[in-house]
Design a protein around this motif. Structure first.
Motif, PDB file in Angstrom:
ATOM      1  N   ALA A 162       0.831  -1.207   0.000  1.00 30.98           N
ATOM      2  CA  ALA A 162       0.000   0.000   0.000  1.00 30.98           C
ATOM      3  C   ALA A 162       0.866   1.257   0.000  1.00 30.98           C
ATOM      4  O   ALA A 162       0.559   2.231  -0.706  1.00 30.98           O
ATOM      5  CB  ALA A 162      -0.931  -0.012   1.213  1.00 30.98           C
ATOM      6  N   GLU A 163       1.950   1.236   0.765  1.00 34.37           N
ATOM      7  CA  GLU A 163       2.856   2.389   0.777  1.00 34.37           C
ATOM      8  C   GLU A 163       3.504   2.576  -0.586  1.00 34.37           C
ATOM      9  O   GLU A 163       3.616   3.713  -1.071  1.00 34.37           O
ATOM     10  CB  GLU A 163       3.926   2.197   1.849  1.00 34.37           C
TER      11      GLU A 163
ATOM     12  N   ALA B  37      18.080  -1.402   0.229  1.00 32.97           N
ATOM     13  CA  ALA B  37      18.690  -2.193  -0.842  1.00 32.97           C
ATOM     14  C   ALA B  37      17.714  -2.289  -2.019  1.00 32.97           C
ATOM     15  O   ALA B  37      16.502  -2.216  -1.838  1.00 32.97           O
ATOM     16  CB  ALA B  37      19.040  -3.582  -0.331  1.00 32.97           C
ATOM     17  N   PRO B  38      18.215  -2.442  -3.235  1.00 33.99           N
ATOM     18  CA  PRO B  38      17.329  -2.545  -4.405  1.00 33.99           C
ATOM     19  C   PRO B  38      16.408  -3.759  -4.299  1.00 33.99           C
ATOM     20  O   PRO B  38      16.776  -4.792  -3.735  1.00 33.99           O
ATOM     21  CB  PRO B  38      18.305  -2.704  -5.579  1.00 33.99           C
ATOM     22  N   TYR B  39      15.211  -3.617  -4.856  1.00 31.65           N
ATOM     23  CA  TYR B  39      14.257  -4.715  -4.857  1.00 31.65           C
ATOM     24  C   TYR B  39      14.690  -5.813  -5.829  1.00 31.65           C
ATOM     25  O   TYR B  39      15.321  -5.548  -6.865  1.00 31.65           O
ATOM     26  CB  TYR B  39      12.875  -4.223  -5.289  1.00 31.65           C
TER      27      TYR B  39
ATOM     28  N   ALA C 210       7.410  -1.156 -11.579  1.00 33.99           N
ATOM     29  CA  ALA C 210       7.639   0.290 -11.531  1.00 33.99           C
ATOM     30  C   ALA C 210       7.553   0.823 -10.109  1.00 33.99           C
ATOM     31  O   ALA C 210       8.344   1.688  -9.711  1.00 33.99           O
ATOM     32  CB  ALA C 210       6.632   1.005 -12.424  1.00 33.99           C
ATOM     33  N   SER C 211       6.607   0.322  -9.321  1.00 33.65           N
ATOM     34  CA  SER C 211       6.452   0.797  -7.947  1.00 33.65           C
ATOM     35  C   SER C 211       7.636   0.405  -7.078  1.00 33.65           C
ATOM     36  O   SER C 211       7.863   1.008  -6.024  1.00 33.65           O
ATOM     37  CB  SER C 211       5.157   0.258  -7.332  1.00 33.65           C
ATOM     38  N   ARG C 212       8.400  -0.588  -7.517  1.00 36.03           N
ATOM     39  CA  ARG C 212       9.594  -1.034  -6.794  1.00 36.03           C
ATOM     40  C   ARG C 212      10.876  -0.514  -7.436  1.00 36.03           C
ATOM     41  O   ARG C 212      11.967  -0.779  -6.920  1.00 36.03           O
ATOM     42  CB  ARG C 212       9.638  -2.571  -6.765  1.00 36.03           C
ATOM     43  N   SER C 213      10.757   0.159  -8.574  1.00 39.28           N
ATOM     44  CA  SER C 213      11.933   0.617  -9.335  1.00 39.28           C
ATOM     45  C   SER C 213      12.884  -0.546  -9.588  1.00 39.28           C
ATOM     46  O   SER C 213      14.100  -0.454  -9.403  1.00 39.28           O
ATOM     47  CB  SER C 213      12.666   1.746  -8.592  1.00 39.28           C
TER      48      SER C 213
END
Length: 306
Positions: free
Chosen positions: A29-30, A159-161, A186-189
């Motif tokens: 949700a965030e 840290a990157p997803y 996209a929401s996690r880049s």
């Protein structure tokens, strides 16, 4: 999209799995800048309460819903959280909630707080029938599990997803399914790994699972072309998302399970009409989808589509 669906809903039953799912739902949700709704079914309803303004009346014992709402409000102070309970049995209540949400999140193990259901049967039935995406989260899922191992002293929560994996049938591509996967990445880049698997009917005189070389090469080349063409408009829509395409021969369950070991989220489709597509078929879940839900090492998003 209907504004009424702009929320992430999670089913709460008091089990450890549902609490882990709730924490995952709060993070989702965030990421998507949406409110979080907590739903507990099968108990006497209370008025919807916005958290952190939870005030349990004197003399009333805190329910699992109360406890989850308070814990999440402390862990995610900026998140808009709404807690609600209903006497409606689990499956119909969760199906109704799914129809009113952008995503419904459930624990894929131990969802047993409702009398008469075997372990996991509520989550399986809801994911097989829901009108909108359902994410199944395993017990013990931690925030760091969806990220790469930190290096050079980077805090774990920065840290990157890990990449998002999408299982796609190029013969039945669906905008709802592809769009969900691109939005998730996209929401996690992070990167999106799109995997298509294919097989040929067994031919007399050929070993099982081994296609004729000439036929195989020609068919695989065609699959690559269709996959690339299908994803091209989505690449333009999400230019910052790194997309990796892969076409492999074999059954989807095996290859998607393998790909999920290095993923933060696995996205599979469920066709709501007749026929078969992706990892599911008809109006229910196929064998591959069942296998992935039970054995994938990351959360699994089941996205219904026509």
């Amino acid at each position: 999209m209907n504004t009424g669906t702009r929320t992430v809903t999670v089913g709460i039953d008091g089990s450890r799995t549902s609490l882990d799912a709730a924490d995952w739902a709060a993070r989702e949700a965030e990421r998507r800048h949406l409110p979080l709704r907590l739903l507990q079914a099968g108990i006497a309803p209370t008025s919807p309460v916005r958290v952190p303004d939870v005030d349990v009346p004197a003399g009333r014992i805190r329910t699992a819903l109360d406890r989850a709402a308070i814990q999440l409000s402390y862990a995610h102070p900026a998140l808009d959280i709404i807690a609600r309970s209903t006497e409606t049995p689990a499956v119909p209540a969760l199906l109704e909630a799914a129809a009113q949400s952008e995503t419904l999140v459930l624990g894929s193990r131990g969802f047993t707080g409702f009398a008469g259901f075997l372990v996991g049967s509520v989550a399986l039935e809801v994911s097989a029938r829901a009108e909108r995406p359902v994410v199944l989260v395993r017990a013990g899922e931690l925030p760091e599990d969806e990220r790469n191992r930190p290096i050079d002293g980077t805090p774990p929560d920065q840290a990157p997803y890990l990449p998002v994996v999408l299982g796609l049938d190029v013969d039945h591509p669906a905008d709802d399914l592809i769009g969900y996967a691109f939005d998730a990445a996209a929401s996690r880049s992070t990167a999106l790994h799109v995997l298509h698997t294919w097989t040929l009917p067994l031919l007399r005189g050929c070993a099982p699972g081994v296609p004729l070389p000439d036929v195989s090469a020609e068919r695989e080349e065609g699959k690559w072309h269709v996959l690339s063409a299908t994803l091209q408009p989505w690449r333009h829509k999400f230019p910052e998302t790194d997309v990796r395409e892969e076409v492999v021969y074999g059954h989807p369950g095996h290859h998607l399970l393998k790909a999920s070991t290095g993923a933060g989220l696995l996205v599979i489709g469920r066709r709501t009409g007749t026929g078969e597509a992706g990892a599911g078929h008809g109006t229910g879940l196929g064998r591959a989808a069942h296998s992935l839900i039970h054995h994938a090492t990351c959360p699994v998003a089941v996205v219904p589509h026509t």
